[in-house]
Design an enzyme around this catalytic site. Structure first.
Site, PDB file in Angstrom:
ATOM      1  N   ASP A 152      -0.260  27.878  76.922  1.00 18.57           N
ATOM      2  CA  ASP A 152       0.586  27.545  78.111  1.00 18.57           C
ATOM      3  C   ASP A 152       1.637  26.715  77.509  1.00 18.57           C
ATOM      4  O   ASP A 152       1.424  26.294  76.281  1.00 18.57           O
ATOM      5  CB  ASP A 152      -0.013  26.969  79.223  1.00 18.57           C
ATOM      6  CG  ASP A 152       0.564  27.714  80.500  1.00 18.57           C
ATOM      7  OD1 ASP A 152       1.843  27.826  80.609  1.00 18.57           O
ATOM      8  OD2 ASP A 152      -0.001  27.846  81.626  1.00 18.57           O
ATOM      9  N   GLU A 174       5.028  30.515  77.524  1.00 24.73           N
ATOM     10  CA  GLU A 174       5.932  29.544  77.598  1.00 24.73           C
ATOM     11  C   GLU A 174       7.107  30.275  78.541  1.00 24.73           C
ATOM     12  O   GLU A 174       8.256  29.531  78.513  1.00 24.73           O
ATOM     13  CB  GLU A 174       6.713  29.092  76.253  1.00 24.73           C
ATOM     14  CG  GLU A 174       7.353  30.063  75.446  1.00 24.73           C
ATOM     15  CD  GLU A 174       8.524  30.521  75.696  1.00 24.73           C
ATOM     16  OE1 GLU A 174       9.603  29.931  75.553  1.00 24.73           O
ATOM     17  OE2 GLU A 174       8.697  31.603  76.309  1.00 24.73           O
ATOM     18  N   TRP A 175       6.743  31.315  79.182  1.00 26.69           N
ATOM     19  CA  TRP A 175       7.500  31.598  80.575  1.00 26.69           C
ATOM     20  C   TRP A 175       9.034  32.152  79.768  1.00 26.69           C
ATOM     21  O   TRP A 175       9.802  32.289  80.887  1.00 26.69           O
ATOM     22  CB  TRP A 175       7.645  30.485  81.415  1.00 26.69           C
ATOM     23  CG  TRP A 175       6.503  29.686  81.469  1.00 26.69           C
ATOM     24  CD1 TRP A 175       5.149  29.977  81.866  1.00 26.69           C
ATOM     25  CD2 TRP A 175       6.521  28.180  81.388  1.00 26.69           C
ATOM     26  NE1 TRP A 175       4.536  28.858  81.938  1.00 26.69           N
ATOM     27  CE2 TRP A 175       5.110  27.763  81.693  1.00 26.69           C
ATOM     28  CE3 TRP A 175       7.668  27.227  81.307  1.00 26.69           C
ATOM     29  CZ2 TRP A 175       4.964  26.436  81.689  1.00 26.69           C
ATOM     30  CZ3 TRP A 175       7.175  25.839  81.408  1.00 26.69           C
ATOM     31  CH2 TRP A 175       5.810  25.282  81.534  1.00 26.69           C
ATOM     32  N   GLY A 176       9.204  32.658  78.639  1.00 30.63           N
ATOM     33  CA  GLY A 176      10.390  33.291  78.424  1.00 30.63           C
ATOM     34  C   GLY A 176      11.700  32.393  78.294  1.00 30.63           C
ATOM     35  O   GLY A 176      12.755  32.561  78.008  1.00 30.63           O
ATOM     36  N   ASP A 177      11.193  30.730  78.436  1.00 28.14           N
ATOM     37  CA  ASP A 177      12.301  29.980  78.421  1.00 28.14           C
ATOM     38  C   ASP A 177      12.880  29.745  76.983  1.00 28.14           C
ATOM     39  O   ASP A 177      14.234  29.421  76.917  1.00 28.14           O
ATOM     40  CB  ASP A 177      11.652  28.469  78.788  1.00 28.14           C
ATOM     41  CG  ASP A 177      11.447  28.386  80.132  1.00 28.14           C
ATOM     42  OD1 ASP A 177      11.763  29.326  80.723  1.00 28.14           O
ATOM     43  OD2 ASP A 177      10.971  27.190  80.590  1.00 28.14           O
ATOM     44  N   ASN A 178      12.363  30.262  75.831  1.00 23.42           N
ATOM     45  CA  ASN A 178      12.723  30.081  74.762  1.00 23.42           C
ATOM     46  C   ASN A 178      12.977  31.294  73.996  1.00 23.42           C
ATOM     47  O   ASN A 178      12.814  31.422  72.579  1.00 23.42           O
ATOM     48  CB  ASN A 178      12.107  28.902  73.728  1.00 23.42           C
ATOM     49  CG  ASN A 178      11.802  27.628  74.313  1.00 23.42           C
ATOM     50  OD1 ASN A 178      12.768  26.800  74.148  1.00 23.42           O
ATOM     51  ND2 ASN A 178      10.755  27.438  75.261  1.00 23.42           N
ATOM     52  N   ASP A 199       5.959  32.263  86.425  1.00 24.39           N
ATOM     53  CA  ASP A 199       5.050  32.814  87.035  1.00 24.39           C
ATOM     54  C   ASP A 199       5.235  33.665  88.299  1.00 24.39           C
ATOM     55  O   ASP A 199       6.165  33.647  89.046  1.00 24.39           O
ATOM     56  CB  ASP A 199       4.105  31.656  87.735  1.00 24.39           C
ATOM     57  CG  ASP A 199       3.409  30.805  86.878  1.00 24.39           C
ATOM     58  OD1 ASP A 199       3.445  31.061  85.683  1.00 24.39           O
ATOM     59  OD2 ASP A 199       2.748  29.826  87.180  1.00 24.39           O
TER      60      ASP A 199
END
Length: 416
Positions: free
Chosen positions: A158, A191-195, A213
C-alpha cells in the site's frame, strides 16, 4: 568543427549514460516473470472485515473457498489485508499480532497450502500502514525475507504514510526485495493510480491499482473529506485509456470486488461481468463463510471466469454507448469474442442490437468482426438456456443496473 565534434561526443556520452541507467533499472527491478500469466483470482479480507482479522477467520475462509467450489473455479489466493501486524522484534523482524494470530504466519500458511491454496499478506511503503500498523519503510528486505520464510505467496503493498517518497523508487525497492528473498511472490502495487503506475510498474509487479478504493455501491461516490471511495460505475469509467498497458504477467487492477456485500443481484452480476471484461484480477471481498447460494453461484460462474482468464490476456473495450446503455467487446482465443451489454440506467430498458449493421474493430489488436459477412453463434453466460445467432436481431429487456453477457463463436468453427 571542434564545437560540433564536442557536442557529438557529449550527446553520445549522454546516450551511453541513459542506456546504462536503463539497464541498471531493468536489472534492479527483476520480478518473477512467470507469475500471474492470467489475472490473479482469490479473496481479500479488507472490504468486509477491515481490521477484524484473525487466524480462525482466515482458516474458515480457506475452508469455504474449497467447500463452495471457488477453488475448483480458479480462486487460489487467501489474502490477509491490513491489521495482522504486531511489533518488530529486537532484530527488526515484523511479528504477527500474538492475540489474533497466536499460531504464527508460518503455521497459517501451512494450513492454507494444505488446502491447495496460497496465502497473501499486506504491507505498506510508508512508516505505517493505512491503519497505523508498522510499515515496511526501511525494512523492505528483511520484511520480504520474513514473508518468504513464512511461505507467503502474494504481497499487497500500500501507499499510506509515504511523505517524501517517490512511488516508482519505493516499489522498485520492494520488487528487488521480493526477488532477492527467493520465493516467487506476487507483488500487488497499491498506490491508487496517483502516480500513473501503468507507465512504470510492469517490470516491478504483477498488478497495479488504477484507482482509489472501491465502495459497495453501484453508482456513487463516498466522500471521506480528503479522499473518496468509488462505486462500480465510477471505477469502470476510470479504466478508460488503460487497456494497452495490461497483459499476461502485468494487469490493471480496478480494486477488489464488492460482490456479496450489499448490492442487488443484478448489480453484482454486472460488477463481476465487467471486471471479467476488463481482464481484472478477480479478488472477492465478501464473507465466504456466510454467502448466499446466489452469491456462490455468481462467483463460481466458470463461463464468465473463462472470459477473464482467457489466455490472450486482452482487456475489453467499450464499443458504443447510447441512452445509458454500453456495449463492450473483448477478443478471446480461437477467434472468439465476449460481448457485454451494460444498463447503467436507474430504470429498466429495452435494448436492440442489429448485428448485420455492425462492424467491430479493435485498434489495439487489429482484430475485427464484420457481422454482415460473418455469422457467429452466441451463448448467454448467465442464462445457459439462452442462445442465438448474429443473423437475427438481438432484442432484450434489461433490468436497471444489469448486464447481458455472451460468448461469440464463429459459425463455421461452431459447425465443425
Amino acid at each position: 568543427m571542434y564545437k560540433s565534434e564536442s557536442k557529438f561526443r557529449l550527446a553520445a556520452l549522454a546516450s551511453l549514460c541513459l542506456a546504462a541507467s536503463l539497464l541498471s533499472v531493468n536489472s534492479f527491478a527483476d520480478k518473477f516473470e512467470h507469475l500471474a500469466m492470467t489475472p490473479p483470482m482469490g479473496w481479500n479480507s479488507w472490504n468486509h472485515f477491515g481490521c477484524n482479522v484473525d487466524e480462525k477467520m482466515i482458516k474458515a475462509t480457506a475452508d469455504m473457498m474449497v467447500k463452495s467450489g471457488m477453488k475448483d473455479a480458479g480462486y487460489e489466493y487467501v489474502n490477509i489485508d491490513d491489521c495482522w501486524h504486531g511489533e518488530r522484534d529486537a532484530n527488526g523482524r515484523i511479528q504477527p499480532d500474538p492475540k489474533h494470530f497466536p499460531s504464527g504466519m508460518k503455521a497459517l500458511a501451512d494450513y492454507v497450502h494444505k488446502k491447495g491454496l496460497k496465502l497473501g499478506i499486506y504491507s505498506d511503503a510508508g512508516w505505517t500502514t493505512c491503519a497505523g500498523k508498522p510499515g515496511s519503510r526501511g525494512y523492505e528486505f528483511i520484511d520480504a525475507k520474513t514473508y518468504a520464510e513464512w511461505g507467503i505467496d502474494y504481497v499487497k503493498y500500500d501507499w499510506c504514510a509515504t511523505d517524501g517518497l517517490k512511488a516508482e523508487g519505493a516499489y522498485m525497492t520492494m520488487s528487488k526485495a521480493v526477488k532477492e528473498a527467493g520465493r516467487p511472490m506476487i507483488l500487488s502495487i497499491c498506490e491508487w493510480g496517483d502516480n500513473k503506475p501503468w507507465n512504470w510498474a510492469a517490470p516491478l509487479g504483477q498488478l497495479w491499482r488504477t484507482t482509489g478504493d472501491i465502495y459497495a455501491c453501484f453508482d456513487c461516490e463516498y466522500d471521506h473529506g480528503t479522499w473518496s471511495s468509488w462505486g462500480v460505475l465510477q471505477i469502470l469509467d476510470m479504466q478508460d485509456g488503460l487497456r494497452k498497458f495490461a497483459g499476461p504477467g502485468h494487469w490493471n487492477d480496478p480494486d477488489m470486488m464488492e460482490v456479496g456485500n450489499g448490492m442487488t443481484l443484478a448489480e453484482d452480476r454486472a460488477h463481476f461481468s465487467m471486471w471479467a471484461m476488463l481482464a481484472a484480477p478477480l479478488i472477492a471481498g465478501n464473507d465466504l463463510r456466510n454467502m448466499s447460494k446466489e452469491t456462490t453461484a455468481l462467483l463460481t460462474n466458470k463461463a464468465v471466469i473463462a472470459v477473464d482468464q482467457d489466455a490472450l490476456g486482452i482487456q475489453g473495450f467499450k464499443y458504443e454507448a447510447e441512452d445509458g446503455v454500453e456495449v463492450w467487446f473483448k477478443p478471446l482465443v480461437n477467434d472468439e469474442w465476449a460481448m457485454a451489454v451494460l444498463n447503467r440506467n436507474n430504470h429498466d430498458t429495452k435494448f436492440e442490437f442489429r448485428w448485420r449493421h455492425k462492424a467491430v474493430k479493435d485498434e489495439l489488436t487489429k482484430r475485427s468482426i464484420d457481422f454482415n459477412a460473418d455469422e457467429y453463434s452466441w451463448q448467454d453466460l448467465w442464462d445457459k438456456d439462452n442462445s442465438g445467432s448474429t443473423k437475427d436481431f438481438l432484442k432484450i429487456k434489461m433490468e436497471r443496473h444489469s448486464v447481458f453477457m455472451v460468448r461469440l463463436t464463429p459459425k463455421a468453427k461452431d459447425a465443425k
